[in-house]
Design a protein around this motif. Structure first.
Motif, PDB file in Angstrom:
ATOM      1  N   LEU A   1      69.292  38.632  35.172  1.00 15.34           N
ATOM      2  CA  LEU A   1      68.371  38.202  34.116  1.00 15.34           C
ATOM      3  C   LEU A   1      66.927  38.264  34.605  1.00 15.34           C
ATOM      4  O   LEU A   1      66.029  38.658  33.852  1.00 15.34           O
ATOM      5  N   GLY A   2      66.698  37.902  35.853  1.00 17.25           N
ATOM      6  CA  GLY A   2      65.352  37.952  36.410  1.00 17.25           C
ATOM      7  C   GLY A   2      64.797  39.366  36.427  1.00 17.25           C
ATOM      8  O   GLY A   2      63.624  39.590  36.116  1.00 17.25           O
ATOM      9  N   LYS A   3      65.642  40.323  36.793  1.00 17.11           N
ATOM     10  CA  LYS A   3      65.201  41.721  36.805  1.00 17.11           C
ATOM     11  C   LYS A   3      64.881  42.194  35.395  1.00 17.11           C
ATOM     12  O   LYS A   3      63.921  42.930  35.179  1.00 17.11           O
ATOM     13  N   LEU A   4      65.679  41.767  34.439  1.00 18.97           N
ATOM     14  CA  LEU A   4      65.449  42.142  33.051  1.00 18.97           C
ATOM     15  C   LEU A   4      64.121  41.585  32.543  1.00 18.97           C
ATOM     16  O   LEU A   4      63.369  42.275  31.842  1.00 18.97           O
ATOM     17  N   ILE A   5      63.810  40.361  32.915  1.00 17.62           N
ATOM     18  CA  ILE A   5      62.546  39.738  32.513  1.00 17.62           C
ATOM     19  C   ILE A   5      61.360  40.486  33.125  1.00 17.62           C
ATOM     20  O   ILE A   5      60.360  40.762  32.449  1.00 17.62           O
ATOM     21  N   VAL A   6      61.478  40.845  34.395  1.00 16.96           N
ATOM     22  CA  VAL A   6      60.392  41.577  35.071  1.00 16.96           C
ATOM     23  C   VAL A   6      60.195  42.948  34.436  1.00 16.96           C
ATOM     24  O   VAL A   6      59.060  43.371  34.186  1.00 16.96           O
ATOM     25  N   VAL A   7      61.278  43.649  34.138  1.00 16.80           N
ATOM     26  CA  VAL A   7      61.176  44.966  33.516  1.00 16.80           C
ATOM     27  C   VAL A   7      60.571  44.852  32.114  1.00 16.80           C
ATOM     28  O   VAL A   7      59.726  45.659  31.723  1.00 16.80           O
ATOM     29  N   ALA A   8      60.979  43.846  31.345  1.00 11.27           N
ATOM     30  CA  ALA A   8      60.426  43.651  30.008  1.00 11.27           C
ATOM     31  C   ALA A   8      58.926  43.330  30.078  1.00 11.27           C
ATOM     32  O   ALA A   8      58.132  43.849  29.278  1.00 11.27           O
ATOM     33  N   ALA A   9      58.527  42.495  31.034  1.00  5.39           N
ATOM     34  CA  ALA A   9      57.110  42.169  31.190  1.00  5.39           C
ATOM     35  C   ALA A   9      56.320  43.410  31.591  1.00  5.39           C
ATOM     36  O   ALA A   9      55.217  43.654  31.086  1.00  5.39           O
ATOM     37  N   PHE A  10      56.885  44.216  32.492  1.00  5.86           N
ATOM     38  CA  PHE A  10      56.211  45.439  32.913  1.00  5.86           C
ATOM     39  C   PHE A  10      56.065  46.417  31.747  1.00  5.86           C
ATOM     40  O   PHE A  10      55.025  47.055  31.587  1.00  5.86           O
ATOM     41  N   ALA A  11      57.097  46.512  30.907  1.00  6.08           N
ATOM     42  CA  ALA A  11      57.022  47.379  29.728  1.00  6.08           C
ATOM     43  C   ALA A  11      55.944  46.893  28.763  1.00  6.08           C
ATOM     44  O   ALA A  11      55.198  47.699  28.190  1.00  6.08           O
ATOM     45  N   ALA A  12      55.834  45.582  28.584  1.00 10.46           N
ATOM     46  CA  ALA A  12      54.800  45.029  27.708  1.00 10.46           C
ATOM     47  C   ALA A  12      53.408  45.296  28.276  1.00 10.46           C
ATOM     48  O   ALA A  12      52.465  45.592  27.527  1.00 10.46           O
ATOM     49  N   ILE A  13      53.271  45.227  29.592  1.00 13.65           N
ATOM     50  CA  ILE A  13      51.988  45.515  30.230  1.00 13.65           C
ATOM     51  C   ILE A  13      51.604  46.972  29.987  1.00 13.65           C
ATOM     52  O   ILE A  13      50.462  47.282  29.619  1.00 13.65           O
ATOM     53  N   LEU A  14      52.551  47.878  30.187  1.00 18.73           N
ATOM     54  CA  LEU A  14      52.278  49.298  29.966  1.00 18.73           C
ATOM     55  C   LEU A  14      51.964  49.586  28.500  1.00 18.73           C
ATOM     56  O   LEU A  14      51.093  50.412  28.194  1.00 18.73           O
ATOM     57  N   TYR A  15      52.676  48.923  27.583  1.00 19.23           N
ATOM     58  CA  TYR A  15      52.399  49.103  26.158  1.00 19.23           C
ATOM     59  C   TYR A  15      50.966  48.695  25.831  1.00 19.23           C
ATOM     60  O   TYR A  15      50.252  49.414  25.119  1.00 19.23           O
ATOM     61  N   ASN A  16      50.540  47.541  26.335  1.00 26.45           N
ATOM     62  CA  ASN A  16      49.181  47.073  26.050  1.00 26.45           C
ATOM     63  C   ASN A  16      48.130  47.963  26.700  1.00 26.45           C
ATOM     64  O   ASN A  16      47.037  48.142  26.150  1.00 26.45           O
ATOM     65  N   LEU A  17      48.437  48.527  27.843  1.00 30.39           N
ATOM     66  CA  LEU A  17      47.521  49.467  28.467  1.00 30.39           C
ATOM     67  C   LEU A  17      47.372  50.714  27.597  1.00 30.39           C
ATOM     68  O   LEU A  17      46.253  51.192  27.356  1.00 30.39           O
ATOM     69  N   GLY A  18      48.490  51.223  27.097  1.00 31.96           N
ATOM     70  CA  GLY A  18      48.443  52.383  26.204  1.00 31.96           C
ATOM     71  C   GLY A  18      47.751  52.069  24.889  1.00 31.96           C
ATOM     72  O   GLY A  18      46.992  52.892  24.354  1.00 31.96           O
ATOM     73  N   ALA A  19      48.002  50.876  24.357  1.00 27.21           N
ATOM     74  CA  ALA A  19      47.349  50.481  23.111  1.00 27.21           C
ATOM     75  C   ALA A  19      45.840  50.385  23.302  1.00 27.21           C
ATOM     76  O   ALA A  19      45.065  50.804  22.432  1.00 27.21           O
ATOM     77  N   GLY A  20      45.418  49.842  24.445  1.00 33.19           N
ATOM     78  CA  GLY A  20      43.982  49.770  24.728  1.00 33.19           C
ATOM     79  C   GLY A  20      43.351  51.151  24.788  1.00 33.19           C
ATOM     80  O   GLY A  20      42.263  51.366  24.254  1.00 33.19           O
ATOM     81  N   LEU A  21      44.043  52.106  25.418  1.00 36.50           N
ATOM     82  CA  LEU A  21      43.540  53.475  25.475  1.00 36.50           C
ATOM     83  C   LEU A  21      43.470  54.092  24.083  1.00 36.50           C
ATOM     84  O   LEU A  21      42.467  54.712  23.715  1.00 36.50           O
ATOM     85  N   TYR A  22      44.518  53.883  23.290  1.00 31.84           N
ATOM     86  CA  TYR A  22      44.536  54.433  21.933  1.00 31.84           C
ATOM     87  C   TYR A  22      43.405  53.859  21.083  1.00 31.84           C
ATOM     88  O   TYR A  22      42.688  54.594  20.404  1.00 31.84           O
ATOM     89  N   TYR A  23      43.245  52.534  21.135  1.00 34.27           N
ATOM     90  CA  TYR A  23      42.189  51.906  20.341  1.00 34.27           C
ATOM     91  C   TYR A  23      40.806  52.348  20.801  1.00 34.27           C
ATOM     92  O   TYR A  23      39.892  52.515  20.001  1.00 34.27           O
ATOM     93  N   MET A  24      40.642  52.534  22.113  1.00 31.53           N
ATOM     94  CA  MET A  24      39.352  52.969  22.632  1.00 31.53           C
ATOM     95  C   MET A  24      39.006  54.370  22.115  1.00 31.53           C
ATOM     96  O   MET A  24      37.847  54.647  21.776  1.00 31.53           O
ATOM     97  N   MET A  25      40.014  55.232  22.027  1.00 30.94           N
ATOM     98  CA  MET A  25      39.762  56.605  21.586  1.00 30.94           C
ATOM     99  C   MET A  25      39.572  56.706  20.070  1.00 30.94           C
ATOM    100  O   MET A  25      38.812  57.551  19.598  1.00 30.94           O
ATOM    101  N   THR A  26      40.257  55.854  19.303  1.00 30.26           N
ATOM    102  CA  THR A  26      40.196  55.984  17.847  1.00 30.26           C
ATOM    103  C   THR A  26      39.112  55.129  17.206  1.00 30.26           C
ATOM    104  O   THR A  26      38.510  55.551  16.219  1.00 30.26           O
ATOM    105  N   ASP A  27      38.873  53.935  17.724  1.00 30.01           N
ATOM    106  CA  ASP A  27      37.918  53.025  17.077  1.00 30.01           C
ATOM    107  C   ASP A  27      36.467  53.341  17.408  1.00 30.01           C
ATOM    108  O   ASP A  27      35.567  52.936  16.681  1.00 30.01           O
TER     109      ASP A  27
END
Length: 69
Positions: free
Chosen positions: A2-28
């Motif tokens: 369960l701990g590994k799953l939580i870490v992987v999910a948090a890492f995926a959320a971090i990467l998603y927000n990094l990508g979202a920041g890049l997308y918003y920076m390019m479009t807005d």
């Protein structure tokens, strides 16, 4: 497991927000605060993940290992 799953999910959320920041920076083109909010969420999640790992090591749930050299 369960701990590994939580870490992987948090890492995926971090990467998603990094990508979202890049997308918003390019479009807005600086007209909204969406980039700022996405990157703030990324930093918050990163700090929370580091604190979670530190708490897991302190509580004995995670056992770090050294590199044999």
């Amino acid at each position: 497991m369960l701990g590994k799953l939580i870490v992987v999910a948090a890492f995926a959320a971090i990467l998603y927000n990094l990508g979202a920041g890049l997308y918003y920076m390019m479009t807005d083109k600086g007209t909204t605060d969406r980039t700022l909010h996405a990157l703030t969420r990324r930093i918050t999640l990163s700090v929370a993940l580091i604190m979670l790992v530190m708490a897991g090591i302190w509580a004995g749930w995670i056992h770090p290992h050294g590199v044999n050299g």
